[in-house]
Design a protein around this motif. Structure first.
Motif, short mmCIF file in Angstrom:
data_model
loop_
_atom_site.label_atom_id
_atom_site.label_comp_id
_atom_site.label_asym_id
_atom_site.label_seq_id
_atom_site.Cartn_x
_atom_site.Cartn_y
_atom_site.Cartn_z
N PHE A 68 1.30 -1.45 -0.13
CA PHE A 68 -0.08 0.03 0.22
C PHE A 68 1.07 1.35 -0.30
CE2 PHE A 68 -2.77 -2.58 1.51
CZ PHE A 68 -4.17 -2.77 0.79
N ILE A 69 2.15 1.06 0.64
CA ILE A 69 2.61 2.23 0.62
C ILE A 69 2.96 3.54 -1.22
CG2 ILE A 69 5.29 3.09 1.23
CD1 ILE A 69 5.14 1.20 3.51
N PRO A 70 3.06 2.33 -1.94
CA PRO A 70 3.23 3.01 -3.45
C PRO A 70 2.48 3.44 -3.81
CG PRO A 70 4.63 0.68 -3.26
CD PRO A 70 3.94 0.92 -2.13
N LYS A 71 1.29 3.05 -3.15
CA LYS A 71 0.02 3.70 -3.56
C LYS A 71 -0.48 5.41 -2.82
CE LYS A 71 -2.10 -0.51 -4.55
NZ LYS A 71 -3.22 -1.62 -4.90
N LEU A 72 0.23 5.00 -1.58
CA LEU A 72 -0.06 6.53 -0.86
C LEU A 72 1.06 7.49 -2.02
CD1 LEU A 72 -0.67 5.19 2.95
CD2 LEU A 72 -1.75 6.09 1.25
N THR A 73 2.44 6.81 -1.70
CA THR A 73 3.30 8.39 -2.35
C THR A 73 3.46 8.09 -3.64
OG1 THR A 73 4.68 6.08 -2.97
CG2 THR A 73 5.15 7.49 -0.81
N ILE A 121 20.69 9.47 1.79
CA ILE A 121 21.26 10.51 0.25
C ILE A 121 21.43 9.97 -1.10
CG2 ILE A 121 22.91 12.81 -0.27
CD1 ILE A 121 23.47 12.92 2.53
N LEU A 122 22.28 8.43 -0.56
CA LEU A 122 22.31 8.22 -1.59
C LEU A 122 21.33 7.29 -2.86
CD1 LEU A 122 25.17 6.95 -3.67
CD2 LEU A 122 26.05 5.45 -2.24
N PRO A 123 21.02 7.25 -1.86
CA PRO A 123 19.74 6.20 -3.04
C PRO A 123 18.65 7.35 -3.76
CG PRO A 123 19.85 5.10 -0.43
CD PRO A 123 20.61 6.68 -0.80
N PHE A 124 18.38 8.79 -2.88
CA PHE A 124 17.96 9.49 -3.41
C PHE A 124 18.40 10.12 -4.86
CE2 PHE A 124 17.00 14.04 -4.31
CZ PHE A 124 15.47 13.81 -5.04
N VAL A 142 12.23 15.34 -10.78
CA VAL A 142 12.38 15.47 -9.25
C VAL A 142 11.20 14.74 -8.69
CG1 VAL A 142 12.69 16.90 -7.55
CG2 VAL A 142 13.79 17.87 -9.47
N LYS A 143 9.99 15.43 -9.61
CA LYS A 143 8.70 14.66 -8.16
C LYS A 143 9.00 13.33 -8.51
CE LYS A 143 5.92 18.38 -7.94
NZ LYS A 143 4.22 19.87 -8.05
N PRO A 144 9.12 12.08 -9.62
CA PRO A 144 9.03 11.38 -9.19
C PRO A 144 10.10 10.62 -8.39
CG PRO A 144 8.76 11.51 -11.59
CD PRO A 144 9.21 13.04 -10.78
N THR A 150 10.44 8.50 -1.82
CA THR A 150 10.14 7.86 -0.04
C THR A 150 9.27 6.80 0.34
OG1 THR A 150 9.26 10.77 -0.30
CG2 THR A 150 7.72 9.15 1.38
N THR A 151 8.69 6.17 -0.94
CA THR A 151 8.21 4.68 -0.78
C THR A 151 9.64 3.94 -0.47
OG1 THR A 151 7.00 5.39 -2.90
CG2 THR A 151 7.85 2.96 -2.78
N TYR A 152 10.93 3.78 -1.05
CA TYR A 152 11.91 3.66 -0.18
C TYR A 152 12.70 3.54 0.85
CZ TYR A 152 16.83 2.81 1.17
OH TYR A 152 17.56 2.85 1.52
#
Length: 181
Positions: A68-73, A121-124, A142-144, A150-152
């Motif tokens: 469900f987290i990906p659906k929220l983000t 920082i590195l994953p972002f 940027v937004k995606p 955020t999902t990660y």
């Protein structure tokens, strides 16, 4: 045979902890399997039945939340495979940095900085690069990338907290019992 099962259970728990950071590896499930092997496959039985049930429920809830987290983000922005894979690759590279820093016996402050850079920082940045490659536009990526990150981050924190709680709580009790004897 008991030593083999003990080593196998510890291996499952370690791979489960790594799986908290790598999206394709079912971390909490592997950790739970390791706990079951440890508790029922060896002569040592540190877990009460209610603790195993609680850990099992937490693992199931983690798996449900992971769906469900990906659906929220995606309300922030829809993200693609580029951002998702970028965050995964960045976290794997970050894990290597953390292992290298830990093997060098760095100071506490430097280790904290390494963890922050490696797991936040590195994953972002790599998620952004993944989205940039797929979108071909720096502003549109940027937004995606933020949504993928955020999902990660939320998924990783939830999975890690469940795994660490189930393992660490008992490790402390075992250590305290060994010190008293």
């Amino acid at each position: 045979m008991s030593i083999f099962i003990l080593v196998l259970s510890i291996l499952f728990m370690c791979v489960g902890l790594i799986g908290c950071f790598v999206n394709r590896v079912p971390g909490p499930i592997l950790t739970f399997i390791g706990i079951l092997l440890f508790n029922y496959g060896t002569d040592y039985h540190p877990f009460e039945i209610y603790e195993i049930i609680l850990c099992g429920i937490a693992v199931i809830l983690t798996k449900v939340l992971d769906k469900f987290i990906p659906k929220l983000t995606t309300k922030i922005s829809a993200f693609g495979k580029g951002g998702k894979w970028g965050c995964t690759i960045g976290s794997l590279i970050g894990m290597l940095f953390i292992m290298a820093a830990a093997s060098e016996k760095t100071s506490t402050g430097l280790m904290i900085m390494t963890i922050i850079v490696s797991l936040i920082i590195l994953p972002f940045i790599t998620g952004y690069l993944g989205e940039l490659i797929s979108k071909k536009n720096a502003k549109a990526a940027v937004k995606p990338a933020l949504a993928a990150f955020t999902t990660y981050l939320i998924g990783t924190l939830i999975k890690l907290s469940v795994c660490v709680y189930c393992i660490y709580k008992k490790a402390i009790e075992i250590t305290n019992n060994e010190q008293q004897n």
